[in-house]
Design a protein around this motif. Sequence first.
Motif, short mmCIF file in Angstrom:
data_model
loop_
_atom_site.label_atom_id
_atom_site.label_comp_id
_atom_site.label_asym_id
_atom_site.label_seq_id
_atom_site.Cartn_x
_atom_site.Cartn_y
_atom_site.Cartn_z
N TYR A 25 14.70 1.46 19.20
CA TYR A 25 14.40 0.04 18.49
C TYR A 25 14.67 -1.44 18.92
O TYR A 25 15.80 -0.73 20.40
CB TYR A 25 14.81 0.03 17.00
CG TYR A 25 16.66 0.46 17.31
CD1 TYR A 25 17.26 1.25 17.07
CD2 TYR A 25 17.11 -0.83 17.14
CE1 TYR A 25 18.62 1.41 17.43
CE2 TYR A 25 18.39 -0.79 16.86
CZ TYR A 25 19.05 -0.38 17.18
OH TYR A 25 20.67 0.38 17.39
N SER A 26 14.60 -2.83 19.23
CA SER A 26 15.63 -3.95 19.94
C SER A 26 15.81 -4.20 18.59
O SER A 26 14.40 -4.63 17.88
CB SER A 26 14.62 -4.16 20.40
OG SER A 26 14.96 -5.48 21.09
N GLY A 53 26.61 3.65 7.93
CA GLY A 53 27.44 4.83 7.19
C GLY A 53 27.67 5.42 8.58
O GLY A 53 27.40 5.46 9.36
N ALA A 54 27.51 7.44 8.15
CA ALA A 54 26.85 8.29 9.14
C ALA A 54 25.83 8.37 9.68
O ALA A 54 24.71 7.74 8.95
CB ALA A 54 27.34 9.34 8.51
N THR A 55 26.35 8.31 10.69
CA THR A 55 24.77 8.43 11.79
C THR A 55 23.73 9.39 12.03
O THR A 55 22.86 9.09 12.36
CB THR A 55 25.60 8.18 13.62
OG1 THR A 55 26.22 8.93 14.01
CG2 THR A 55 26.17 6.88 13.56
N LYS A 69 23.34 4.25 18.46
CA LYS A 69 24.20 2.33 18.97
C LYS A 69 23.40 2.55 19.91
O LYS A 69 22.61 1.93 21.03
CB LYS A 69 24.78 2.24 18.24
CG LYS A 69 24.84 0.61 18.31
CD LYS A 69 26.40 -0.05 18.13
CE LYS A 69 25.82 -1.30 17.59
NZ LYS A 69 27.90 -2.53 17.00
N SER A 70 24.26 2.96 21.42
CA SER A 70 24.46 2.95 22.28
C SER A 70 22.88 3.37 23.28
O SER A 70 22.86 2.47 24.24
CB SER A 70 24.84 3.91 22.78
OG SER A 70 25.17 5.33 22.91
N GLU A 71 22.32 3.38 22.50
CA GLU A 71 20.86 3.90 23.52
C GLU A 71 19.78 3.28 22.21
O GLU A 71 18.65 3.45 22.39
CB GLU A 71 20.80 5.77 22.97
CG GLU A 71 21.84 6.61 23.96
CD GLU A 71 21.84 8.02 23.53
OE1 GLU A 71 22.49 9.09 24.39
OE2 GLU A 71 20.46 8.55 23.30
#
Lengths: 116, 112
Positions: A25-26, A53-55, A69-71
Motif C-alpha cells: 500500500y501507499s 494495535g497488534a500488527t 509498516k517498514s515494508e
Amino acid sequence: AQSVTQLGSHVSVSEGALVLLRCNYSSSVPPYLFWYVQYPNQGLQLLLKYTTGATLVKGINGFEAEFKKSETSFHLTKPSAHMSDAAEYFCAVSASNPGGYNKLIFGAGTRLAVHP
Amino acid sequence: KAGVTQTPRYLIKTRGQQVTLSCSPISGHRSVSWYQQTPGQGLQFLFEYFSETQRNKGNFPGRFSGRQFSNSRSEMNVSTLELGDSALYLCASSFSGYNEQFFGPGTRLTVL
C-alpha cells in the motif's frame, strides 16, 4: 493520496498448501487496511482488518495478515487451503480519519484457485 | 438482522437513458457508500453518505449522483448512460465513521 498494489492477479495452490496473497500500500496518512473476499455473483465479505494495535491480525476462515509498516505491506496468509477458499480477494486501504474511513481504495484483486 | 439489500439486482438500459439504483442499509447504520466494479477499472469508490449528507466523493463525472433519505436508505442515479457505465454497483453500509462496512450483493447494470 492512497493506493494499493496486489502482486499476482491469479494464484493457484493445491488443497492443503499455504496460501499467500500479497498486498502493498501507499498512504500519506496512517492507514487502515482490509482484506475482502468476493465469491461469484456476490458482494464483498470482510475477512480481516488492521486499524491500530497488534500488527498480526486474525480473521475469519483461518486467514491472517501482518501489517509491516517498514515494508508497506499487508500480506494475507492461510496455512492450509481449502477448496471453498477459491474466490477473488481484494486488499483495500482507507484513511484513519472519520471522514475518510469509509472511502476504501481497492487493489485490482487476486483470483485464488485451489486444486485437489 | 437483515443484511444490506440492493434493488434491482439486474438492470438493462440503453445509451442515453438514466437509471436509479436503490440501497437499504442494515438497520441502525447511518453511513452508505457506493462502489463501481468493472473488469477494466476494478473497484472504484463513488461516494459516501452519512446522515443525509455526502461526506466523500470519488472521481466520477457529474452524471453520477446520489442521495440519502432520513431512514438512511440511499439511491444513486446515473444520467445519460454510456456503454462504459456497464458494471456491478455495490452498496455498503456501516454504523458510523469507524465501523466495518457491510456490502450488499450489488446491482448489475448493462448498458446497450
